[in-house]
Design a protein around this motif. Structure first.
Motif, mmCIF file in Angstrom:
data_model
loop_
_atom_site.group_PDB
_atom_site.id
_atom_site.type_symbol
_atom_site.label_atom_id
_atom_site.label_comp_id
_atom_site.label_asym_id
_atom_site.label_seq_id
_atom_site.Cartn_x
_atom_site.Cartn_y
_atom_site.Cartn_z
ATOM 1 N N LEU A 1 0.825 -1.220 0.000
ATOM 2 C CA LEU A 1 0.000 0.000 0.000
ATOM 3 C C LEU A 1 0.854 1.263 0.000
ATOM 4 N N SER A 2 2.085 1.175 -0.503
ATOM 5 C CA SER A 2 3.021 2.308 -0.412
ATOM 6 C C SER A 2 3.631 2.685 -1.747
ATOM 7 N N GLY A 3 3.033 2.275 -2.851
ATOM 8 C CA GLY A 3 3.528 2.661 -4.163
ATOM 9 C C GLY A 3 4.916 2.122 -4.455
ATOM 10 N N PRO A 4 5.718 2.865 -5.212
ATOM 11 C CA PRO A 4 7.051 2.398 -5.592
ATOM 12 C C PRO A 4 7.959 2.086 -4.404
ATOM 13 N N VAL A 5 7.814 2.853 -3.314
ATOM 14 C CA VAL A 5 8.628 2.585 -2.126
ATOM 15 C C VAL A 5 8.302 1.200 -1.575
ATOM 16 N N GLY A 6 7.012 0.900 -1.493
ATOM 17 C CA GLY A 6 6.597 -0.410 -1.012
ATOM 18 C C GLY A 6 7.060 -1.521 -1.930
ATOM 19 N N GLU A 7 7.033 -1.268 -3.235
ATOM 20 C CA GLU A 7 7.480 -2.278 -4.195
ATOM 21 C C GLU A 7 8.969 -2.580 -4.005
ATOM 22 N N THR A 8 9.748 -1.535 -3.741
ATOM 23 C CA THR A 8 11.172 -1.735 -3.470
ATOM 24 C C THR A 8 11.379 -2.542 -2.200
ATOM 25 N N LEU A 9 10.582 -2.253 -1.174
ATOM 26 C CA LEU A 9 10.680 -3.032 0.068
ATOM 27 C C LEU A 9 10.343 -4.495 -0.180
ATOM 28 N N ILE A 10 9.357 -4.747 -1.043
ATOM 29 C CA ILE A 10 9.006 -6.121 -1.393
ATOM 30 C C ILE A 10 10.194 -6.812 -2.064
ATOM 31 N N GLY A 11 10.881 -6.078 -2.940
ATOM 32 C CA GLY A 11 12.051 -6.647 -3.590
ATOM 33 C C GLY A 11 13.152 -6.984 -2.592
ATOM 34 N N ILE A 12 13.402 -6.082 -1.646
ATOM 35 C CA ILE A 12 14.411 -6.334 -0.607
ATOM 36 C C ILE A 12 14.001 -7.533 0.240
#
Length: 378
Positions: free
Chosen positions: A130-141
Motif C-alpha cells: 500500500l506504499s507505491g514504488p517505495v513499497g514495491e522496493t521493500l518487497i524486492g528487498i
C-alpha cells in the motif's frame, strides 16, 4: 569453513528482521493464487444475467464515462466467463478506481476504490504494501532476504545424502519446543526449492526492467512497446471496436483479454489471447493511434527473443499459472507454508529467549541464596 551454529545464528536474526513481512507476503500470496476464482465469490454482484447480445466494447466505455465523466481511463479487463462483469480501471481524483459494468446492458454493478474491492486491496498489499514504488522496493528487498534466508536455512538443515531421511524426521515424543523445532526444520527442508523459486521470481518481477537492461548487454531483449501520440485539438478519437476487429484480423481471432490506454487515451493497446505461445497469460498486443486507427506497434507472445520470453514467463511461474490449477494449488500451499514458517520461527525464538531468561533468573537466584547463606554462616 563456516560452522553450522553460525548458519543458525544468521538464519535466526535475518528471519526475525523480516519475519512479519514474510507472514504478510505468505498470507496475501496464498489468497492471490486463486484470485480470479475468488473475486466473484467475494463480490457477488460481478455475476450478471446472460442475455442474447452483448454491448459493443465502445458502448461499455461510454457507459463508464457517463458514470465517471472526469475519470482517466487506464485499463479494461474482460473475464473468461460470459456471465461476469467487465472491470474498468481508472484514476479519479488521484485515486485508483475500479468499476464493474454489466456487458449486456451497460449498468454499473460495483464501483469504488481498492477498499471496496477486498481482493484488489490484498493484491496492493502483496505487490506494494500500500506504499507505491517505495513499497514495491521493500518487497524486492524482502524477496532477496527470503532468498538468502532459505539458502542459509538449507545449509544448516542439510544432513548429507546418507542421512537425508533424518532431515525430515519430526520428534513427536519430546517437549513441545522440540516438536515445533524439528517440524520447522523438516518442513523448511522440504519446501526450500519452491521458496527459492518464489523468492527469485518475485525479485525478478520487482526489478524486471533493470534485469532486462542487463540482459540487453548480452543479447537483444525486447521491451513492451510504449508509443506516444500528441494531443490534437479538435480531433476526435475512433471507437475501439474497429481497432479490436483490425487486431483480430491481423493477429488471430482470439479472445479479447484487455484494453490498455495511454497518452491520455490517445493510444489503445488491444490484448488478445496468445496463439503463438503455451504460456498461460500469453497475449498478442497491438497498439493503435485512436485518432486515425494506425497500428503503432505490436508485441506477440511466443515470437520474441529468448530473453524477453524468459522475462514474460516469470509472472506465470511466480503465480503458478503456468500449470493451471495444480501449480496454483502449489503456490497456495507455498504461501501458507511461508506464513507458518515465519510464525513458527518467531515463536521458537520467543520460547528460546524466555527459557534463557528463566535460566539466568534461576542462576541469579541461586547466587543470591549462596551469598545469603554465606553471610548467615559468618
Amino acid at each position: 569453513m563456516i560452522r553450522k551454529p553460525t548458519y543458525l545464528k544468521w538464519h535466526r536474526w535475518l528471519g526475525l528482521t523480516v519475519g512479519l513481512f514474510l507472514m504478510v507476503q505468505g498470507l496475501t500470496g496464498a489468497i492471490m493464487a486463486f484470485r480470479d476464482a475468488l473475486e466473484p465469490v467475494v463480490v457477488p454482484s460481478l455475476i450478471v444475467a446472460e442475455r442474447p447480445a452483448r454491448l459493443p466494447v465502445q458502448g461499455l466505455l461510454d457507459a463508464f464515462h457517463r458514470a465517471h465523466p472526469d475519470a482517466d481511463l487506464t485499463r479494461v479487463e474482460f473475464p473468461d466467463a460470459a456471465n461476469q462483469a467487465v472491470i474498468v480501471k481508472s484514476n479519479i481524483r488521484k485515486a485508483r478506481w475500479l468499476t464493474a459494468i454489466d456487458p449486456f446492458d451497460g449498468h454499473v454493478v460495483h464501483d469504488g476504490t481498492a477498499t471496496a474491492w477486498p481482493l484488489e486491496f490484498i493484491f496492493n498489499i502483496h505487490e506494494q504494501l500500500l506504499s507505491g514504488p517505495v513499497g514495491e522496493t521493500l518487497i524486492g528487498i524482502e524477496g532477496v532476504a527470503l532468498l538468502v534466508l532459505t539458502i542459509i536455512g538449507l545449509s544448516y538443515w542439510w544432513p548429507g545424502m546418507k542421512r537425508l531421511k533424518q532431515g525430515f524426521r519430526v520428534k513427536l515424543d519430546g517437549s513441545a519446543d522440540l516438536r515445533w523445532r524439528t517440524l520447522h526444520r523438516a518442513v523448511g527442508g522440504g519446501v526450500a526449492v519452491i521458496l527459492l523459486i518464489s523468492a527469485t521470481t518475485g525479485v525478478l518481477m520487482v526489478w524486471k526492467e533493470q534485469v532486462r537492461a542487463g540482459m540487453n548487454l548480452v543479447a537483444k531483449t525486447e521491451s513492451r512497446p510504449s508509443p506516444k501520440v500528441a494531443k490534437s485539438d479538435g480531433a476526435t478519437m475512433l471507437p475501439v471496436d474497429p481497432l479490436i476487429a483490425q487486431a483480430k484480423a491481423k493477429y488471430g481471432d482470439t479472445a479479447l483479454r484487455q484494453l490498455r490506454f495511454s497518452s491520455g487515451g490517445r493510444v489503445v493497446a488491444v490484448f488478445l489471447d496468445g496463439n503463438h505461445t503455451i504460456r498461460a497469460d500469453g497475449t498478442n498486443q497491438v497498439y493503435f493511434n485512436r485518432y486515425d486507427g494506425r497500428e503503432l506497434a505490436h508485441y506477440v507472445g511466443g515470437r520474441q527473443s529468448g530473453g524477453a520470453e524468459f522475462l514474460d514467463w516469470i509472472y506465470t511461474v511466480h503465480t503458478g499459472l503456468w500449470g493451471g490449477a495444480p501449480t496454483q494449488a502449489i503456490m497456495l500451499l507455498t504461501g501458507l507454508v511461508l506464513f507458518g514458517m515465519a510464525l513458527s520461527g518467531m515463536w521458537l525464538w520467543f520460547t528460546r529467549t524466555r527459557r534463557e531468561r528463566a535460566r539466568k533468573a534461576a542462576r541469579a537466584k541461586d547466587q543470591r541464596e549462596k551469598v545469603q547463606m554465606k553471610a548467615v554462616g559468618q
